[in-house]
Design an enzyme around this catalytic site. Sequence first.
Site, PDB file in Angstrom:
ATOM      1  N   PRO A  17       0.847  -1.177   0.055  1.00 51.74           N
ATOM      2  CA  PRO A  17       0.066  -0.105  -0.154  1.00 51.74           C
ATOM      3  C   PRO A  17       0.659   1.070   0.140  1.00 51.74           C
ATOM      4  O   PRO A  17       0.331   2.535  -0.205  1.00 51.74           O
ATOM      5  CB  PRO A  17      -0.862  -0.040   1.392  1.00 51.74           C
ATOM      6  CG  PRO A  17       0.048  -0.994   2.265  1.00 51.74           C
ATOM      7  CD  PRO A  17       0.583  -1.968   1.168  1.00 51.74           C
ATOM      8  N   ASP A  40       3.895   1.731 -11.435  1.00 53.87           N
ATOM      9  CA  ASP A  40       2.607   2.698 -11.251  1.00 53.87           C
ATOM     10  C   ASP A  40       2.632   3.720 -10.608  1.00 53.87           C
ATOM     11  O   ASP A  40       3.374   4.146  -9.528  1.00 53.87           O
ATOM     12  CB  ASP A  40       1.489   1.514 -11.019  1.00 53.87           C
ATOM     13  CG  ASP A  40       1.125   0.444 -12.093  1.00 53.87           C
ATOM     14  OD1 ASP A  40       1.617   0.620 -13.015  1.00 53.87           O
ATOM     15  OD2 ASP A  40       0.508  -0.318 -11.727  1.00 53.87           O
ATOM     16  N   LYS A  62      -1.197   4.290 -14.870  1.00 55.54           N
ATOM     17  CA  LYS A  62      -2.263   3.337 -14.392  1.00 55.54           C
ATOM     18  C   LYS A  62      -3.049   3.811 -12.944  1.00 55.54           C
ATOM     19  O   LYS A  62      -3.352   2.956 -12.336  1.00 55.54           O
ATOM     20  CB  LYS A  62      -1.709   1.918 -14.167  1.00 55.54           C
ATOM     21  CG  LYS A  62      -0.805   1.337 -15.301  1.00 55.54           C
ATOM     22  CD  LYS A  62      -1.575   1.498 -16.401  1.00 55.54           C
ATOM     23  CE  LYS A  62      -2.640   0.389 -16.658  1.00 55.54           C
ATOM     24  NZ  LYS A  62      -3.547   0.459 -17.909  1.00 55.54           N
ATOM     25  N   GLY A  93       1.223  -1.162  -7.313  1.00 56.11           N
ATOM     26  CA  GLY A  93       0.669  -0.666  -5.832  1.00 56.11           C
ATOM     27  C   GLY A  93      -0.063  -1.992  -5.171  1.00 56.11           C
ATOM     28  O   GLY A  93      -0.725  -2.648  -6.115  1.00 56.11           O
ATOM     29  N   ASP A  95      -1.484  -5.769  -4.214  1.00 54.94           N
ATOM     30  CA  ASP A  95      -1.086  -7.129  -4.870  1.00 54.94           C
ATOM     31  C   ASP A  95      -1.372  -7.073  -6.348  1.00 54.94           C
ATOM     32  O   ASP A  95      -2.243  -6.565  -6.733  1.00 54.94           O
ATOM     33  CB  ASP A  95      -1.863  -8.008  -4.020  1.00 54.94           C
ATOM     34  CG  ASP A  95      -1.473  -9.486  -4.609  1.00 54.94           C
ATOM     35  OD1 ASP A  95      -0.703 -10.152  -3.822  1.00 54.94           O
ATOM     36  OD2 ASP A  95      -1.903  -9.716  -5.587  1.00 54.94           O
ATOM     37  N   MET A 175     -11.225   1.462  -5.787  1.00 56.86           N
ATOM     38  CA  MET A 175     -11.619   2.348  -6.909  1.00 56.86           C
ATOM     39  C   MET A 175     -13.201   2.847  -7.113  1.00 56.86           C
ATOM     40  O   MET A 175     -13.743   2.881  -8.084  1.00 56.86           O
ATOM     41  CB  MET A 175     -10.816   2.283  -8.333  1.00 56.86           C
ATOM     42  CG  MET A 175      -9.477   1.881  -8.260  1.00 56.86           C
ATOM     43  SD  MET A 175      -8.643   1.097  -9.663  1.00 56.86           S
ATOM     44  CE  MET A 175      -9.296  -0.524  -9.480  1.00 56.86           C
ATOM     45  N   ALA A 204      -4.565   3.850   2.457  1.00 59.65           N
ATOM     46  CA  ALA A 204      -4.491   2.809   3.405  1.00 59.65           C
ATOM     47  C   ALA A 204      -2.934   2.425   3.461  1.00 59.65           C
ATOM     48  O   ALA A 204      -2.170   2.239   2.639  1.00 59.65           O
ATOM     49  CB  ALA A 204      -5.175   1.615   3.057  1.00 59.65           C
TER      50      ALA A 204
END
Length: 256
Positions: A17, A40, A62, A93, A95, A175, A204
């Site tokens: 995260p 990313d 992304k 970012g 997993d 998202m 987070a």
Amino acid sequence: MSIETTLGKVLLVGAGPGPVDLMTVRAFRAVESAQALLYDALCSEEAIALAPPGCVRTQTGKRAGKPSMKQDEINRLMLRLARRGLNVVRLKGGDPSIFGRVGEEAAFLNRFGVETEIVPGVTAACAAAAQFGFPLTHRGNARRVVFTTARVEDGAMAGDWRIGGDSEATVAVHMGAEAAPTLAQALMAQGRAASTSVAAVENAGASHARLTETTLANLAVAPLRTEGGPLLIVIGEVAALATTPSSHCADRRVFA
């Protein structure tokens, strides 16, 4: 006389995260040994800084709702770098197997004979739950977890949301800030109680993470206020167990 170059390997790595102390040791070492790093927008600066001097670094974007490098461009770039014999790290970012398109990228590279390896990372839902002291499953009221995204089409939620009506399911929405009111209405239409607890966590895992506590009923009528960071929405009775953040995070709780 032609000189053959051994194909490089591509590691599809989860950065977690944000904070590097939430990266796995394998992910940490992968970035430290990268000869080419494609990262990313949600990857933290401290994670990117682990790459060694001389590493080719490319920001691939992304980020939802913002301009970014197209997926086919990213695929071709990874292939070109691997064909140069470089050790390539594709840093994502959270997993990489959760909304990270890791399957598409691995399949593309494998078609051209490029070896890939997936290195897992801490996903946002796990980071949010740990940081704010609530479980994702809990004996007696949460027997399963649903990881999903939220997209509105023609004024309604896209996809089948029947599982979201299950009172024993924790729904972790990635998202979903813009779609939150429509999502709440869809879940209530599937039988989820209007009083169901909601925990919305922005950034987070980071020290500046922000928790908003509300209910499905309130979520249906009031858009979530954010500060521009990535937002995870957790819906289910476990969200009511959210507590004061752990010691490395300032107390940034909001009630809606």
